[in-house]
Design an enzyme around this catalytic site. Structure first.
Site, PDB file in Angstrom:
ATOM      1  N   ARG A 277      39.198  43.803  51.526  1.00  0.00           N
ATOM      2  CA  ARG A 277      39.515  44.613  49.581  1.00  0.00           C
ATOM      3  C   ARG A 277      40.785  44.464  49.205  1.00  0.00           C
ATOM      4  O   ARG A 277      41.225  45.456  49.275  1.00  0.00           O
ATOM      5  CB  ARG A 277      38.139  46.332  49.168  1.00  0.00           C
ATOM      6  CG  ARG A 277      36.888  46.013  50.200  1.00  0.00           C
ATOM      7  CD  ARG A 277      36.534  45.258  49.064  1.00  0.00           C
ATOM      8  NE  ARG A 277      35.109  46.058  48.821  1.00  0.00           N
ATOM      9  CZ  ARG A 277      33.928  44.198  49.919  1.00  0.00           C
ATOM     10  NH1 ARG A 277      34.425  43.472  49.768  1.00  0.00           N
ATOM     11  NH2 ARG A 277      32.918  44.329  50.270  1.00  0.00           N
ATOM     12  N   GLU A 306      39.289  42.400  40.503  1.00  0.00           N
ATOM     13  CA  GLU A 306      38.311  41.512  40.256  1.00  0.00           C
ATOM     14  C   GLU A 306      36.948  42.004  39.720  1.00  0.00           C
ATOM     15  O   GLU A 306      37.016  42.479  39.197  1.00  0.00           O
ATOM     16  CB  GLU A 306      37.726  41.286  41.922  1.00  0.00           C
ATOM     17  CG  GLU A 306      38.375  40.355  43.299  1.00  0.00           C
ATOM     18  CD  GLU A 306      37.731  40.724  44.472  1.00  0.00           C
ATOM     19  OE1 GLU A 306      36.170  40.891  44.373  1.00  0.00           O
ATOM     20  OE2 GLU A 306      37.806  40.718  45.600  1.00  0.00           O
ATOM     21  N   HIS A 324      36.804  35.422  46.243  1.00  0.00           N
ATOM     22  CA  HIS A 324      36.212  35.529  47.256  1.00  0.00           C
ATOM     23  C   HIS A 324      34.691  35.459  47.638  1.00  0.00           C
ATOM     24  O   HIS A 324      34.515  35.434  47.247  1.00  0.00           O
ATOM     25  CB  HIS A 324      35.872  36.844  46.484  1.00  0.00           C
ATOM     26  CG  HIS A 324      35.488  38.741  47.302  1.00  0.00           C
ATOM     27  ND1 HIS A 324      35.009  39.790  46.742  1.00  0.00           N
ATOM     28  CD2 HIS A 324      34.746  38.270  48.317  1.00  0.00           C
ATOM     29  CE1 HIS A 324      34.967  40.508  47.792  1.00  0.00           C
ATOM     30  NE2 HIS A 324      34.165  39.795  48.686  1.00  0.00           N
TER      31      HIS A 324
END
Length: 364
Positions: A277, A306, A324
């Site tokens: 993450r 993000e 991602h």
């Protein structure tokens, strides 16, 4: 296949249990050939999702933002929902499953089935306090994420991105000079921070490239699970690794676990890779470390805010960036969605989840 009902449906079948879909089932029906799966795959995730309609009404919210979703919950439109299937992207509709949202969810909701390995978007303590059980997808992501991890390690070590940019701009290897020389993975020490399923999968891939592997974890693994990886303390991993891979979950204890002080402990010219993450690493500190030369290169699949990406990363050609996509394959997506749907079915049929999150493993 029939489309799911919306939350305002008033047919008699609404007296049955309801299951709320937050997000999308990406892997389409078996008649949709835009995603080709091996012949051994007898059904798609969408097919399996529609089969849940035998047990409960499948509904979706009208809301498209958090406030509207909270209002929809308070209106009673979602009453009767027993379980929800939620995706990572559905945070754009609901926001985080924080205490405010958890307390606003319908009283009937008892199960949150999260379609992902990491579940930092869900406040487990708040769910536990309300008696809501949470599941995740703990193993289906391992191969694809570790593949992405190894791709980023190789790309960052070799400095491929600078050459790729130059080529697309018509400059062959670069102008006025070729990009700096990269490094081979053979003989380098890989430090894995977080030795769960993805970390162990990455260990095996890195060993195949001739790397030496060491790791740090909350708990030292037994010899069988550790394999050919050596346990070291956190500070030692920082000091002695040529490449550091972040593979740990995001929580209050791991947020910014890598920041300025940690970069100072690392070798000059270290390579950093993150597929966990974004917020486990301080991006401002990373950009400073890249600009100073402390960090030779990095490879990132995840970002602190993000979908926004720090401009200091975007502008740096020594950085490998992927949006991602660690699990973005037809096979992995199907496996994840089916695992999550299996949790929904199990909740409806047995009152238990197949893969509860670690914090609720002992929850009765």
């Amino acid at each position: 296949m029939a489309e799911p009902n919306h939350s305002t449906d008033t047919s008699p079948s609404t007296q049955r249990p309801k299951v709320l879909l937050l997000g999308k089932i990406e892997q389409k029906t078996s008649s949709d050939h835009t995603v080709r799966l091996p012949s051994s795959s007898p059904f798609s995730a969408q097919d399996k999702w529609q089969s849940v309609a035998l047990l409960a009404d499948l509904i979706t919210p009208h809301a498209q933002d958090r406030q509207s979703f909270l209002d929809e919950c308070r209106s009673g439109a979602l009453d009767g929902v027993v379980a929800t299937f939620r995706t990572f992207e559905s945070v754009s509709i609901t926001g985080r499953f924080d205490p405010e949202l958890v307390q606003t969810l319908p009283e009937s909701l008892k199960f949150v089935c999260h379609n992902g390995a990491g579940y930092d978007q869900v406040d487990i303590s708040a769910c536990t306090a309300r008696g809501i059980r949470v599941s995740n997808v703990p193993t289906a992501v391992d191969d694809a994420t570790a593949d992405t991890n190894m791709f980023l390690i190789l790309g960052a070590l070799r400095g491929f991105y600078a050459g790729m940019c130059a080529l697309r701009e018509g400059h062959w290897r670069g102008k006025p000079r070729p990009p700096r020389l990269g490094h081979d993975p053979e003989g380098k020490t890989l430090g894995i921070l977080g030795m769960g399923g993805i970390g162990r999968n990455l260990r095996d891939k890195a060993l195949a490239f001739g790397m030496t592997v060491q790791y740090h974890n909350r708990k030292k693994l037994d010899e069988h699970r550790a394999g050919r990886a050596t346990y070291v303390e956190f500070d030692e991993l920082l000091r002695t690794s040529d490449v550091i891979s972040l593979n740990l979950p995001l929580n209050d204890k791991t947020r910014h676990i890598i920041s300025a002080a940690e970069f100072d402990q690392m070798k000059d010219g270290v390579v950093i890779v993150n597929t966990a993450r974004g917020a486990v690493m301080d991006e401002d500190a990373l950009v400073r470390a890249l600009n100073s030369g402390k960090v030779f290169s990095c490879g990132l699949d995840v970002y602190e805010n993000e979908p926004e990406v720090h401009p200091g990363l975007v502008d740096n050609r020594n950085v490998m960036l992927v949006p991602h996509m660690g699990t973005w394959t037809a096979e992995t997506l199907r496996a994840m969605e089916i695992c999550c749907i299996d949790n929904v079915r199990s909740a409806l049929e047995t009152g238990q989840l197949k893969t509860p999150v670690a914090e609720q493993a002992e929850m009765s």
